[in-house]
Design a protein around this motif. Structure first.
Motif, PDB file in Angstrom:
ATOM      1  N   ASP A 543       0.829  -1.215   0.000  1.00  0.00           N
ATOM      2  CA  ASP A 543       0.000   0.000   0.000  1.00  0.00           C
ATOM      3  C   ASP A 543       0.859   1.259   0.000  1.00  0.00           C
ATOM      4  N   PHE A 544       2.095   1.140   0.458  1.00  0.00           N
ATOM      5  CA  PHE A 544       2.990   2.295   0.534  1.00  0.00           C
ATOM      6  C   PHE A 544       4.049   2.274  -0.567  1.00  0.00           C
ATOM      7  N   ASN A 545       3.881   1.382  -1.529  1.00  0.00           N
ATOM      8  CA  ASN A 545       4.843   1.283  -2.617  1.00  0.00           C
ATOM      9  C   ASN A 545       4.978   2.628  -3.339  1.00  0.00           C
ATOM     10  N   GLY A 546       6.215   3.073  -3.515  1.00  0.00           N
ATOM     11  CA  GLY A 546       6.474   4.314  -4.232  1.00  0.00           C
ATOM     12  C   GLY A 546       6.566   5.546  -3.355  1.00  0.00           C
ATOM     13  N   PHE A 547       6.529   5.391  -2.029  1.00  0.00           N
ATOM     14  CA  PHE A 547       6.510   6.590  -1.181  1.00  0.00           C
ATOM     15  C   PHE A 547       7.821   7.369  -1.246  1.00  0.00           C
ATOM     16  N   VAL A 548       8.935   6.677  -1.485  1.00  0.00           N
ATOM     17  CA  VAL A 548      10.200   7.399  -1.633  1.00  0.00           C
ATOM     18  C   VAL A 548      10.169   8.248  -2.898  1.00  0.00           C
ATOM     19  N   ASP A 549       9.670   7.682  -3.981  1.00  0.00           N
ATOM     20  CA  ASP A 549       9.546   8.446  -5.229  1.00  0.00           C
ATOM     21  C   ASP A 549       8.602   9.640  -5.050  1.00  0.00           C
ATOM     22  N   GLU A 550       7.544   9.437  -4.269  1.00  0.00           N
ATOM     23  CA  GLU A 550       6.610  10.540  -4.009  1.00  0.00           C
ATOM     24  C   GLU A 550       7.326  11.679  -3.292  1.00  0.00           C
ATOM     25  N   TYR A 551       8.139  11.316  -2.316  1.00  0.00           N
ATOM     26  CA  TYR A 551       8.873  12.365  -1.605  1.00  0.00           C
ATOM     27  C   TYR A 551       9.832  13.093  -2.541  1.00  0.00           C
ATOM     28  N   LEU A 552      10.570  12.348  -3.347  1.00  0.00           N
ATOM     29  CA  LEU A 552      11.536  12.967  -4.248  1.00  0.00           C
ATOM     30  C   LEU A 552      10.844  13.880  -5.260  1.00  0.00           C
ATOM     31  N   ALA A 553       9.665  13.474  -5.740  1.00  0.00           N
ATOM     32  CA  ALA A 553       8.924  14.317  -6.674  1.00  0.00           C
ATOM     33  C   ALA A 553       8.484  15.613  -6.008  1.00  0.00           C
ATOM     34  N   LYS A 554       7.977  15.520  -4.790  1.00  0.00           N
ATOM     35  CA  LYS A 554       7.574  16.721  -4.058  1.00  0.00           C
ATOM     36  C   LYS A 554       8.776  17.617  -3.778  1.00  0.00           C
ATOM     37  N   ARG A 555       9.914  17.000  -3.467  1.00  0.00           N
ATOM     38  CA  ARG A 555      11.113  17.785  -3.206  1.00  0.00           C
ATOM     39  C   ARG A 555      11.540  18.547  -4.456  1.00  0.00           C
ATOM     40  N   ASP A 556      11.482  17.885  -5.605  1.00  0.00           N
ATOM     41  CA  ASP A 556      11.862  18.555  -6.863  1.00  0.00           C
ATOM     42  C   ASP A 556      10.943  19.721  -7.167  1.00  0.00           C
TER      43      ASP A 556
END
Length: 563
Positions: A543-556
């Motif tokens: 259910d939390f798959n991709g949360f690191v990518d989500e953070y990196l996208a928000k950071r960018d």
């Protein structure tokens, strides 16, 4: 005399288990060029699931799909998707493959025990047992877990024993010896889940077992069936958001469901009846599954109880006074003959690489002592200030969670004495308050939170901790951090009694912890498609798959907006 070899690295990670592996991968995702060294005392990855610690019938207490990293599913047992079990071999192979897939193995120094870790002008200096090598690291991540150093009881005249005496950690390495037909009678000491597992293993290979449980201890721990009312998986039920409201948590004190279940008499009555029902399910335990005073286990093997109820098991409420040759002498005056003894007696000081001053400064408990006072020269907040925060936390926990204001009577009279609690002074269970207060982002302590979903929590905590070390997230002021730390310590002791007294226990409460970390990161932790599923559907790692990518996208996005 060997010449000293000094190795300089950007990051040293102690431990190659769940936390150590994902911390290394996460750091490399954020800083691909970082020079990272992972150090582990075992010969393979896995920590408690390393190859040398595996033995037949070793099975995790969760079903398939609930014990893996969010972006890496675990293959089913021998490819059989209808088999819900998660075996020790499956977990080890999974972690080995994870290390291979993310190019971590070449960064791991195996068979290396960290003897000493000290902070100096050049960074963190690590020295090792049986080696003159020194590693100096700019940043240090400690991921040793709580099952790395054994706690062995001391007996009178123990040198007179002629039988092997091992700890449950070494069951895997000793299995061949235990299979020997000459080993007929085995003594097992302890009342934790490891004792149940040892007893089951020995009975399944035809041994006669005497299981010794202290009469004055907190055990035996409660054991739940694999399925509640033969319908719902126990760990899956505990992984629903509904459970976060039925289990009083200091991390979950807002919203209408909190106010109903925790603050209204009717809601607390409902909680009481729910847990009363669950108390009908486990084996005779010292306290209920709600308090989990001696811990909680789950049966995953279909013949578990029938095996334990066989004729080859004798259970004694007693303690060993001494072992002379092949005779075990008990404090009651009784004696028994044994060919082997297995101590399931818990774990020792997994922070033994730090001296007393470093422990105090970092905020780690001094093992074997009632409290861990800060040294006179350590940084603020000083001990008297912690006492003020702790006293305020006691009052707040009782006000916000009235269910915990009065605890049941147990055999441990010190259960609610906060002066006898081992306290971790770590913000978000990872960051030393005194280091953060002084702007020192060189150390994080991982894995000091005991939950039912270790792999997922290890991912979430590792991302937060690595971002903190890299200066990408801000820490709050000292008062906010100290308040959070003291609230956690007061809550875990009141919520889990003896377990909370000894460990940073959070058995039923991994979702509120994930919520708090995701809030810090600006991520959405409510991942279900609708309100009904959000409340009743179990949360899986995927259910939390991709949360690191989500953070990196928000950071960018934030970086572009700030240009």
């Amino acid at each position: 005399m060997d010449s000293k070899t000094i190795q300089q690295v950007d990051v040293a990670i102690i431990g190659a288990g769940w936390y150590g592996l994902v911390a290394a991968r996460t750091y490399l995702r954020l800083r691909p060029a970082a020079n990272i060294l992972v150090i582990d005392s075992d010969s393979t990855v896995g920590g408690v699931w390393s190859k040398d610690r595996l033995y037949p019938n070793l099975v995790a207490q969760v079903r398939l799909g609930l014990f893996n990293y969010s972006d890496t599913p675990m293959p089913p047992n021998h490819g059989n998707s209808n088999d819900p079990r998660v075996t020790g071999e499956m977990i080890h192979n999974y972690m080995q493959r994870y290390a291979e897939d993310h190019d971590l193995l070449r960064r791991i120094r195996f068979n290396t025990f960290v003897e000493s870790t000290k902070q100096g002008p050049q960074g963190w200096s690590l020295t090792f047992r049986d080696s003159s090598d020194v590693v100096v690291a700019d940043k240090l991540l400690v991921a040793t877990g709580v099952t790395s150093i054994v706690n062995m009881p001391k007996f009178e005249e123990e040198d007179d024993a002629s039988i092997p005496i091992i700890h449950s950690r070494d069951l895997g390495a000793s299995f061949k010896a235990l299979e020997d037909p000459a080993v007929e009678n085995v003594v097992v000491v302890g009342a934790a889940k490891s004792a149940y597992d040892a007893v089951y293993l020995l009975l399944s290979i035809g041994k006669k077992v005497t299981w010794i449980i202290r009469s004055g201890g907190a055990g035996p721990l409660a054991i739940l069936p694999f399925k509640v009312v033969n319908m719902f998986n126990s760990i899956a039920v505990a992984s629903t958001r509904l459970m976060t409201h039925l289990s009083p948590s200091i991390l979950n004190t807002q919203g209408p469901l909190y106010w109903f279940f925790q603050r209204s008499p009717l809601g607390r009555w409902c909680i009481g009846r729910f847990w009363d029902f669950l108390d009908y399910l486990p084996l005779n335990a010292a306290t209920s599954v709600f308090w989990a005073n001696s811990g909680l286990g789950v049966v995953t093997l279909p013949d578990f109880w029938s095996t334990l109820h066989g004729p080859n098991l004798t259970i004694l409420r007693d303690e060993i006074r001494t072992i002379k040759e092949e005779t075990v002498h008990l404090k009651s005056g009784s004696t028994l003959q044994a060919d082997y003894a297995i101590m399931c007696t818990g774990w020792g000081d997994h922070f033994g690489m730090f001296d007393a001053n470093h422990k105090a400064k970092i905020g780690l408990p001094a093992y074997g002592e009632a409290t861990a006072s800060l040294s006179p020269n350590s940084e603020k907040p000083i001990q008297s200030e912690w006492e003020r925060y702790d006293a305020a936390a006691e009052k707040t926990v009782c006000e916000k969670l009235p269910f915990l204001a009065t605890s049941p009577n147990t055999k441990q009279p010190t259960q609610l004495n906060r002066n006898c609690q081992r306290k971790w002074r770590l913000y978000r269970r990872a960051i030393p308050v005194t280091f953060a207060e002084n702007g020192d982002r060189s150390i994080a302590i991982l894995g000091q939170i005991h939950t039912i979903q270790t792999p997922l929590v290890s991912e979430v905590q590792s991302l937060w901790a690595v971002l903190y070390l890299l200066g990408e997230i801000e820490s709050p002021d000292t008062d906010t951090m100290a308040t959070e730390v003291s609230l956690w310590n007061a809550w875990t002791r009141r919520r889990y009694l003896n377990q909370g007294q000894k460990f940073p226990y959070s058995l039923y409460d991994f979702l509120p912890y994930v919520d708090s970390i995701f809030k810090d990161l600006g991520l959405e932790s409510r991942r279900k498609s609708n309100a009904v599923a959000e409340l009743f559907s179990p949360y899986h790692p995927h259910d939390f798959n991709g949360f690191v990518d989500e953070y990196l996208a928000k950071r960018d996005v934030r970086k572009k907006e700030n240009k």
